[in-house]
Scaffold this motif. Structure first.
Motif, short mmCIF file in Angstrom:
data_model
loop_
_atom_site.label_atom_id
_atom_site.label_comp_id
_atom_site.label_asym_id
_atom_site.label_seq_id
_atom_site.Cartn_x
_atom_site.Cartn_y
_atom_site.Cartn_z
N ILE A 12 0.83 -1.20 0.00
CA ILE A 12 0.00 0.00 0.00
C ILE A 12 0.87 1.25 0.00
CG2 ILE A 12 -1.64 1.34 1.39
CD1 ILE A 12 -2.77 -1.40 2.29
N ALA A 13 1.99 1.18 0.71
CA ALA A 13 2.85 2.35 0.83
C ALA A 13 3.67 2.63 -0.42
CB ALA A 13 3.78 2.16 2.03
N THR A 14 3.91 1.60 -1.23
CA THR A 14 4.89 1.78 -2.31
C THR A 14 4.41 1.45 -3.72
OG1 THR A 14 5.77 -0.45 -1.92
CG2 THR A 14 6.84 1.37 -0.75
N VAL A 15 3.44 0.57 -3.88
CA VAL A 15 3.10 0.05 -5.20
C VAL A 15 1.87 0.75 -5.77
CG1 VAL A 15 2.54 -1.99 -6.57
CG2 VAL A 15 4.09 -2.19 -4.61
N MET A 16 1.96 1.20 -7.01
CA MET A 16 0.80 1.73 -7.73
C MET A 16 0.33 0.65 -8.69
SD MET A 16 0.50 5.29 -9.82
CE MET A 16 -0.54 5.47 -11.26
N HIS A 17 -0.90 0.20 -8.51
CA HIS A 17 -1.41 -0.96 -9.23
C HIS A 17 -2.18 -0.56 -10.49
CE1 HIS A 17 -0.73 -4.23 -6.21
NE2 HIS A 17 -0.56 -3.17 -5.44
N PRO A 18 -2.04 -1.33 -11.58
CA PRO A 18 -2.86 -1.09 -12.77
C PRO A 18 -4.31 -1.49 -12.53
CG PRO A 18 -1.50 -3.04 -13.07
CD PRO A 18 -1.09 -2.45 -11.76
N TYR A 19 -5.20 -0.87 -13.25
CA TYR A 19 -6.63 -1.20 -13.20
C TYR A 19 -7.13 -1.29 -11.75
CZ TYR A 19 -6.84 -1.91 -18.22
OH TYR A 19 -6.81 -1.71 -19.57
N THR A 20 -6.84 -0.27 -10.98
CA THR A 20 -7.16 -0.29 -9.55
C THR A 20 -7.67 1.07 -9.11
OG1 THR A 20 -5.49 -1.98 -9.09
CG2 THR A 20 -6.18 -0.64 -7.24
N ASN A 21 -8.73 1.07 -8.30
CA ASN A 21 -9.15 2.27 -7.58
C ASN A 21 -8.20 2.41 -6.39
OD1 ASN A 21 -10.37 3.95 -5.56
ND2 ASN A 21 -12.36 3.67 -6.54
N MET A 22 -7.29 3.35 -6.49
CA MET A 22 -6.20 3.39 -5.52
C MET A 22 -6.66 3.76 -4.12
SD MET A 22 -3.39 4.98 -8.12
CE MET A 22 -3.38 4.29 -9.79
N ARG A 23 -7.70 4.56 -4.00
CA ARG A 23 -8.20 4.89 -2.66
C ARG A 23 -8.86 3.67 -2.01
NH1 ARG A 23 -4.75 8.72 -1.90
NH2 ARG A 23 -5.20 10.67 -3.01
N LEU A 24 -9.58 2.88 -2.79
CA LEU A 24 -10.13 1.63 -2.23
C LEU A 24 -9.01 0.67 -1.87
CD1 LEU A 24 -13.25 0.86 -4.48
CD2 LEU A 24 -13.21 1.68 -2.11
N HIS A 25 -7.97 0.65 -2.69
CA HIS A 25 -6.83 -0.22 -2.41
C HIS A 25 -6.16 0.17 -1.10
CE1 HIS A 25 -3.37 -2.79 -3.24
NE2 HIS A 25 -2.59 -1.77 -2.94
N GLU A 26 -6.04 1.47 -0.85
CA GLU A 26 -5.44 1.92 0.40
C GLU A 26 -6.27 1.49 1.60
OE1 GLU A 26 -3.65 5.99 -1.66
OE2 GLU A 26 -5.29 6.11 -0.19
N ALA A 27 -7.58 1.43 1.41
CA ALA A 27 -8.46 1.04 2.52
C ALA A 27 -8.51 -0.47 2.74
CB ALA A 27 -9.88 1.56 2.26
N ASP A 28 -8.53 -1.24 1.65
CA ASP A 28 -8.74 -2.68 1.76
C ASP A 28 -7.47 -3.51 1.70
OD1 ASP A 28 -11.44 -2.13 1.83
OD2 ASP A 28 -11.76 -2.55 -0.30
N GLY A 29 -6.46 -2.99 1.03
CA GLY A 29 -5.23 -3.75 0.89
C GLY A 29 -5.29 -4.79 -0.21
N PRO A 30 -4.14 -5.35 -0.58
CA PRO A 30 -4.08 -6.32 -1.66
C PRO A 30 -4.33 -7.74 -1.20
CG PRO A 30 -1.88 -5.88 -0.89
CD PRO A 30 -2.80 -5.01 -0.07
N VAL A 31 -4.68 -8.60 -2.14
CA VAL A 31 -4.57 -10.04 -1.94
C VAL A 31 -3.15 -10.41 -2.37
CG1 VAL A 31 -5.39 -12.32 -2.61
CG2 VAL A 31 -7.01 -10.42 -2.39
N VAL A 32 -2.34 -10.84 -1.45
CA VAL A 32 -0.95 -11.16 -1.74
C VAL A 32 -0.85 -12.65 -2.08
CG1 VAL A 32 1.42 -11.18 -0.89
CG2 VAL A 32 -0.15 -9.34 -0.20
N ILE A 33 -0.60 -12.95 -3.34
CA ILE A 33 -0.50 -14.34 -3.80
C ILE A 33 0.93 -14.82 -3.57
CG2 ILE A 33 -0.72 -15.91 -5.75
CD1 ILE A 33 -3.38 -14.76 -4.71
N ALA A 34 1.06 -15.96 -2.89
CA ALA A 34 2.37 -16.45 -2.46
C ALA A 34 2.93 -17.55 -3.35
CB ALA A 34 2.29 -16.94 -1.02
#
Length: 460
Positions: A13-35
């Motif tokens: 959230i602090a460093t990555v700008m994601h394609p095809y993403t609502n960035m404000r929602l991303h800041e609130a919800d966070g990513p699904v981190v695939i391992a």
């Protein structure tokens, strides 16, 4: 979704700008981190398992754990990790892959230019065609014809060819001369009282009218996905592509088949052009060419186009276009191994054999109160959600129902893509009958939960 207390999610959230993403929602919800991945499954950082029902981004033919591709990359890394193809330099993997692509594609396609993505490939096509027409003394023949909802990439040129508003809005696109024709989707764009054959006839009449209006001497090419994918999984109506080809041939307009998603077996044929019985002058390929284990794309085109370009390079001294990674040896080595596996395991045949089961599974949801249309071809399909089935009414808040469905799908362990309110599936080509059954079971569970969830949100 990941919690913000997770260190990886917080760092993202602090460093990555994601394609095809609502960035404000991303800041609130966070990513699904695939391992990690295994076969058609991926696992997030907590260990939760998902069926990757979109093959990553319509692209991972062999699943997420094919060791032979890793071995091919490692072997090439040890031998020649990088070299370019500028200024008459070459290397074995790119030479062998170009030959393989010419062997696989229609007989009229005999030349190959490599890029790293479909966007770059379509951008290259625009420049190639402009370069060619200038060389042939046709400086006005520069316009492209595309379709509403067609997807061709996100560079300035390829994004202009794309016919989706979100790819144009606030980017000042289109920025090249392009006309977007009616989307060939009968369910959504057919008129009242019009059957499919009349719809096809109207689209072809529109094409002829636009050519007459613009002037055939100003139109360079018609570009289209054989089946529109990212625009909502939209199979063309019967007779459409045969009619397009006839009209383009009569008007000296090149046909570009964007096979980035359809190519290498997705529709149960090697390429979508074969599924829909037309012969392109230029073909764009990417994604399944390496199962996306490495970034790679290829433009495959006719010798006539090549000869005009080559003559001009002799005249002006160079072809001033190319990319650092054009024909990258590791990417092309992985592609060769990937295509060999697709052939050895008859994965194109697998798509053809499972088509009926996969499509029947999707159509089993056609009676669901929120499903307006279930559609698809081969191993690609979609469910379009509507607020009212009889009228095909869209939801008042477009995309909201799809977003809810996407969240529920993750909870059920099924990753699909919500294209607005259309739920798209495109599993890896290695799927089995039992995998298809499980995909449909999880989709059914998601749809069962979706109706009350949509009602609770007050969507209509």
């Amino acid at each position: 979704m990941s919690t913000l207390s997770n260190s990886l999610a917080a760092t993202d959230i602090a460093t990555v700008m994601h394609p095809y993403t609502n960035m404000r929602l991303h800041e609130a919800d966070g990513p699904v981190v695939i391992a990690r991945g295994e076969g058609i499954h991926v696992y997030d950082e907590s260990g939760k398992e998902y069926i990757e029902g979109l093959a990553g981004l319509w692209s991972v033919a062999l699943g997420f754990s094919e060791k032979r591709l890793a071995d091919a990359a490692y072997k090439q890394m040890l031998q020649l990790p990088y070299y370019h193809t500028f200024s008459s330099k070459s290397h074995e993997p790119s030479i062998r892959l170009a030959d393989k692509l010419v062997e696989m594609t229609p007989d009229n396609l005999s030349r190959v230019f490599f890029t790293s993505s479909g966007s770059e490939a379509n951008d290259t096509i625009v420049k190639m065609v402009w370069f060619m027409n200038n060389a042939l003394g046709r400086p006005k023949k520069k316009k492209f014809l595309s379709r509403i909802k067609g997807y061709h990439g996100i560079t300035v040129a390829s994004g202009s060819l794309t016919g989706l508003p979100i790819n144009h809005r606030d980017f000042d696109l289109p920025a090249i001369p392009v006309r977007h024709l009616t989307c060939p989707h009968f369910y959504r764009f057919g008129e009242e009282g019009e059957d499919e054959s009349a719809f096809t006839a109207r689209l072809l009449a529109e094409l002829e009218a636009v050519i007459a209006e613009e002037g055939a001497d100003t139109i360079a090419a018609f570009i289209g996905e054989p089946l529109i994918a990212a625009g909502g999984v939209l199979p063309p109506p019967a007779g459409y592509w045969e009619g397009v080809e006839k009209i383009c041939r009569a008007n000296d307009i090149l046909i570009v088949a964007d096979e980035v998603i359809c190519g290498f077996g997705r529709l149960g044929t090697p390429f979508g052009a074969q599924k829909y019985n037309f012969t392109p002058d230029i073909m764009t390929t990417s994604k399944q060419i390496t199962s996306s284990y490495m970034p790679l794309a290829a433009v495959i085109f006719s010798d006539a186009i090549y000869q005009a370009i080559a003559d001009n390079t002799a005249k002006i001294g160079n072809f001033g276009h190319g990319f650092t990674a054009s024909g990258h040896p590791v990417a092309t080595a992985v592609a060769l191994e990937n295509l060999a596996i697709i052939e050895e395991r008859d994965l194109i045949g697998n798509a053809a054999r499972l088509e009926a089961k996969f499509q029947a599974g999707l159509r089993s949801f056609a009676d669901h109160p929120l499903v307006g249309e279930a559609r698809g071809t081969g191993l690609i399909g979609a469910l379009e959600l509507v607020a009212d089935k009889p009228t095909k009414k869209l939801f008042d808040k477009p995309g909201a129902a799809g977003a809810i469905a996407n969240k529920i799908g993750h909870e059920e362990g099924l990753i699909f893509r919500s294209i607005g309110d259309t739920l798209a599936l495109c599993p890896p080509l290695i799927v089995t009958e039992s995998d298809v059954d499980e995909i449909m079971r999880r989709m059914g569970n998601a749809l069962e939960r979706l109706t009350p969830a949509v009602k609770a949100e007050g969507l209509s």
